[in-house]
Design a protein around this motif. Structure first.
Motif, PDB file in Angstrom:
ATOM      1  N   LEU A  18       0.806  -1.216   0.000  1.00  0.00           N
ATOM      2  CA  LEU A  18       0.000   0.000   0.000  1.00  0.00           C
ATOM      3  C   LEU A  18       0.844   1.273   0.000  1.00  0.00           C
ATOM      4  O   LEU A  18       0.490   2.247  -0.662  1.00  0.00           O
ATOM      5  N   GLN A  19       1.956   1.288   0.728  1.00  0.00           N
ATOM      6  CA  GLN A  19       2.799   2.481   0.735  1.00  0.00           C
ATOM      7  C   GLN A  19       3.399   2.720  -0.651  1.00  0.00           C
ATOM      8  O   GLN A  19       3.451   3.858  -1.112  1.00  0.00           O
ATOM      9  N   LEU A  20       3.807   1.668  -1.308  1.00  0.00           N
ATOM     10  CA  LEU A  20       4.332   1.797  -2.663  1.00  0.00           C
ATOM     11  C   LEU A  20       3.251   2.315  -3.601  1.00  0.00           C
ATOM     12  O   LEU A  20       3.494   3.241  -4.382  1.00  0.00           O
ATOM     13  N   LEU A  21       2.050   1.769  -3.512  1.00  0.00           N
ATOM     14  CA  LEU A  21       0.957   2.231  -4.359  1.00  0.00           C
ATOM     15  C   LEU A  21       0.630   3.695  -4.083  1.00  0.00           C
ATOM     16  O   LEU A  21       0.461   4.484  -5.010  1.00  0.00           O
ATOM     17  N   GLY A  22       0.557   4.068  -2.819  1.00  0.00           N
ATOM     18  CA  GLY A  22       0.292   5.466  -2.472  1.00  0.00           C
ATOM     19  C   GLY A  22       1.357   6.395  -3.002  1.00  0.00           C
ATOM     20  O   GLY A  22       1.062   7.487  -3.513  1.00  0.00           O
ATOM     21  N   LEU A  38       6.672  16.569  -8.279  1.00  0.00           N
ATOM     22  CA  LEU A  38       7.414  15.856  -7.251  1.00  0.00           C
ATOM     23  C   LEU A  38       8.509  15.025  -7.909  1.00  0.00           C
ATOM     24  O   LEU A  38       8.254  14.296  -8.864  1.00  0.00           O
ATOM     25  N   LEU A  39       9.710  15.154  -7.405  1.00  0.00           N
ATOM     26  CA  LEU A  39      10.826  14.389  -7.957  1.00  0.00           C
ATOM     27  C   LEU A  39      10.874  13.010  -7.319  1.00  0.00           C
ATOM     28  O   LEU A  39      10.583  12.841  -6.130  1.00  0.00           O
ATOM     29  N   ALA A  40      11.254  12.025  -8.109  1.00  0.00           N
ATOM     30  CA  ALA A  40      11.247  10.638  -7.647  1.00  0.00           C
ATOM     31  C   ALA A  40      12.176  10.430  -6.459  1.00  0.00           C
ATOM     32  O   ALA A  40      11.805   9.775  -5.486  1.00  0.00           O
ATOM     33  N   TYR A  41      13.357  11.000  -6.503  1.00  0.00           N
ATOM     34  CA  TYR A  41      14.291  10.785  -5.396  1.00  0.00           C
ATOM     35  C   TYR A  41      13.764  11.422  -4.111  1.00  0.00           C
ATOM     36  O   TYR A  41      13.970  10.893  -3.021  1.00  0.00           O
ATOM     37  N   ARG A  42      13.037  12.534  -4.218  1.00  0.00           N
ATOM     38  CA  ARG A  42      12.469  13.180  -3.039  1.00  0.00           C
ATOM     39  C   ARG A  42      11.344  12.324  -2.454  1.00  0.00           C
ATOM     40  O   ARG A  42      11.207  12.207  -1.240  1.00  0.00           O
ATOM     41  N   LEU A  43      10.556  11.717  -3.320  1.00  0.00           N
ATOM     42  CA  LEU A  43       9.489  10.833  -2.855  1.00  0.00           C
ATOM     43  C   LEU A  43      10.068   9.638  -2.097  1.00  0.00           C
ATOM     44  O   LEU A  43       9.534   9.225  -1.072  1.00  0.00           O
ATOM     45  N   ILE A  44      11.165   9.112  -2.583  1.00  0.00           N
ATOM     46  CA  ILE A  44      11.830   7.996  -1.909  1.00  0.00           C
ATOM     47  C   ILE A  44      12.335   8.432  -0.531  1.00  0.00           C
ATOM     48  O   ILE A  44      12.209   7.706   0.446  1.00  0.00           O
ATOM     49  N   TYR A  46      10.970  10.795   1.286  1.00  0.00           N
ATOM     50  CA  TYR A  46       9.775  10.979   2.113  1.00  0.00           C
ATOM     51  C   TYR A  46       9.280   9.658   2.693  1.00  0.00           C
ATOM     52  O   TYR A  46       8.665   9.645   3.755  1.00  0.00           O
ATOM     53  N   THR A  47       9.527   8.564   2.007  1.00  0.00           N
ATOM     54  CA  THR A  47       9.102   7.253   2.513  1.00  0.00           C
ATOM     55  C   THR A  47      10.180   6.615   3.386  1.00  0.00           C
ATOM     56  O   THR A  47      10.084   5.429   3.704  1.00  0.00           O
ATOM     57  N   ASP A  48      11.182   7.396   3.754  1.00  0.00           N
ATOM     58  CA  ASP A  48      12.304   6.906   4.559  1.00  0.00           C
ATOM     59  C   ASP A  48      13.010   5.758   3.844  1.00  0.00           C
ATOM     60  O   ASP A  48      13.444   4.795   4.463  1.00  0.00           O
ATOM     61  N   ASP A  54      13.661   1.485  -8.575  1.00  0.00           N
ATOM     62  CA  ASP A  54      13.187   0.412  -9.459  1.00  0.00           C
ATOM     63  C   ASP A  54      11.739   0.043  -9.152  1.00  0.00           C
ATOM     64  O   ASP A  54      10.929  -0.129 -10.064  1.00  0.00           O
ATOM     65  N   GLN A  55      11.396  -0.080  -7.872  1.00  0.00           N
ATOM     66  CA  GLN A  55      10.016  -0.386  -7.494  1.00  0.00           C
ATOM     67  C   GLN A  55       9.077   0.716  -7.972  1.00  0.00           C
ATOM     68  O   GLN A  55       7.988   0.434  -8.464  1.00  0.00           O
ATOM     69  N   LEU A  56       9.507   1.954  -7.823  1.00  0.00           N
ATOM     70  CA  LEU A  56       8.699   3.082  -8.253  1.00  0.00           C
ATOM     71  C   LEU A  56       8.463   3.034  -9.759  1.00  0.00           C
ATOM     72  O   LEU A  56       7.334   3.195 -10.222  1.00  0.00           O
ATOM     73  N   ALA A  57       9.499   2.766 -10.526  1.00  0.00           N
ATOM     74  CA  ALA A  57       9.377   2.727 -11.981  1.00  0.00           C
ATOM     75  C   ALA A  57       8.489   1.581 -12.447  1.00  0.00           C
ATOM     76  O   ALA A  57       7.614   1.767 -13.301  1.00  0.00           O
ATOM     77  N   VAL A  58       8.681   0.398 -11.893  1.00  0.00           N
ATOM     78  CA  VAL A  58       7.881  -0.767 -12.288  1.00  0.00           C
ATOM     79  C   VAL A  58       6.421  -0.556 -11.913  1.00  0.00           C
ATOM     80  O   VAL A  58       5.516  -0.808 -12.718  1.00  0.00           O
ATOM     81  N   SER A  59       6.179  -0.062 -10.714  1.00  0.00           N
ATOM     82  CA  SER A  59       4.808   0.145 -10.260  1.00  0.00           C
ATOM     83  C   SER A  59       4.121   1.256 -11.041  1.00  0.00           C
ATOM     84  O   SER A  59       2.933   1.178 -11.328  1.00  0.00           O
ATOM     85  N   LEU A  60       4.862   2.295 -11.387  1.00  0.00           N
ATOM     86  CA  LEU A  60       4.303   3.374 -12.190  1.00  0.00           C
ATOM     87  C   LEU A  60       3.870   2.854 -13.551  1.00  0.00           C
ATOM     88  O   LEU A  60       2.791   3.190 -14.041  1.00  0.00           O
TER      89      LEU A  60
END
Length: 71
Positions: A18-22, A38-44, A46-48, A54-60
Protein backbone atom coordinates in the motif's frame (compact mmCIF):
# COMPACT_ATOMS: atom_id res chain seq x y z
CA UNK A 1 -7.28 9.35 -4.28
CA UNK A 2 -9.11 8.83 -7.54
CA UNK A 3 -6.09 7.17 -9.11
CA UNK A 4 -5.64 4.84 -6.14
CA UNK A 5 -9.33 3.98 -5.95
CA UNK A 6 -9.49 3.18 -9.64
CA UNK A 7 -6.42 0.96 -9.45
CA UNK A 8 -7.64 -0.89 -6.35
CA UNK A 9 -10.97 -1.55 -8.04
CA UNK A 10 -9.14 -3.32 -10.85
CA UNK A 11 -6.16 -5.02 -9.18
CA UNK A 12 -5.94 -6.70 -5.77
CA UNK A 13 -2.73 -5.93 -3.89
CA UNK A 14 -1.16 -7.04 -0.64
CA UNK A 15 -1.31 -4.81 2.41
CA UNK A 16 2.49 -4.57 2.37
CA UNK A 17 2.33 -2.85 -1.02
CA UNK A 18 0.00 0.00 0.00
CA UNK A 19 2.80 2.48 0.73
CA UNK A 20 4.33 1.80 -2.66
CA UNK A 21 0.96 2.23 -4.36
CA UNK A 22 0.29 5.47 -2.47
CA UNK A 23 3.72 6.79 -3.43
CA UNK A 24 3.22 5.94 -7.09
CA UNK A 25 -0.23 7.57 -7.11
CA UNK A 26 1.16 10.71 -5.48
CA UNK A 27 4.01 10.81 -8.00
CA UNK A 28 1.65 10.37 -10.95
CA UNK A 29 -0.82 12.95 -9.62
CA UNK A 30 1.99 15.48 -9.24
CA UNK A 31 2.95 14.93 -12.88
CA UNK A 32 -0.64 15.43 -14.04
CA UNK A 33 -1.75 18.32 -11.82
CA UNK A 34 1.13 20.33 -10.34
CA UNK A 35 3.25 23.03 -11.92
CA UNK A 36 6.20 21.93 -9.75
CA UNK A 37 6.28 18.17 -10.02
CA UNK A 38 7.41 15.86 -7.25
CA UNK A 39 10.83 14.39 -7.96
CA UNK A 40 11.25 10.64 -7.65
CA UNK A 41 14.29 10.79 -5.40
CA UNK A 42 12.47 13.18 -3.04
CA UNK A 43 9.49 10.83 -2.86
CA UNK A 44 11.83 8.00 -1.91
CA UNK A 45 13.29 10.16 0.85
CA UNK A 46 9.78 10.98 2.11
CA UNK A 47 9.10 7.25 2.51
CA UNK A 48 12.30 6.91 4.56
CA UNK A 49 13.73 4.91 1.65
CA UNK A 50 11.27 2.08 2.14
CA UNK A 51 10.78 1.99 -1.64
CA UNK A 52 13.42 1.95 -4.35
CA UNK A 53 13.66 3.75 -7.66
CA UNK A 54 13.19 0.41 -9.46
CA UNK A 55 10.02 -0.39 -7.49
CA UNK A 56 8.70 3.08 -8.25
CA UNK A 57 9.38 2.73 -11.98
CA UNK A 58 7.88 -0.77 -12.29
CA UNK A 59 4.81 0.15 -10.26
CA UNK A 60 4.30 3.37 -12.19
CA UNK A 61 4.32 1.39 -15.42
CA UNK A 62 1.78 -1.11 -14.06
CA UNK A 63 -0.44 1.67 -12.76
CA UNK A 64 -0.41 3.51 -16.08
CA UNK A 65 -1.32 0.36 -17.97
CA UNK A 66 -4.22 -0.55 -15.67
CA UNK A 67 -5.68 2.92 -15.21
CA UNK A 68 -5.38 4.39 -18.67
CA UNK A 69 -6.37 1.21 -20.46
CA UNK A 70 -9.81 1.48 -18.83
CA UNK A 71 -10.60 5.13 -19.68
Amino acid sequence: MNIMDRFLSLVPIQKSQLQLLGSVCLFLASKLRQTRQLLAYRLILYTDQSITMDQLAVSLNKLNVHIFAHL
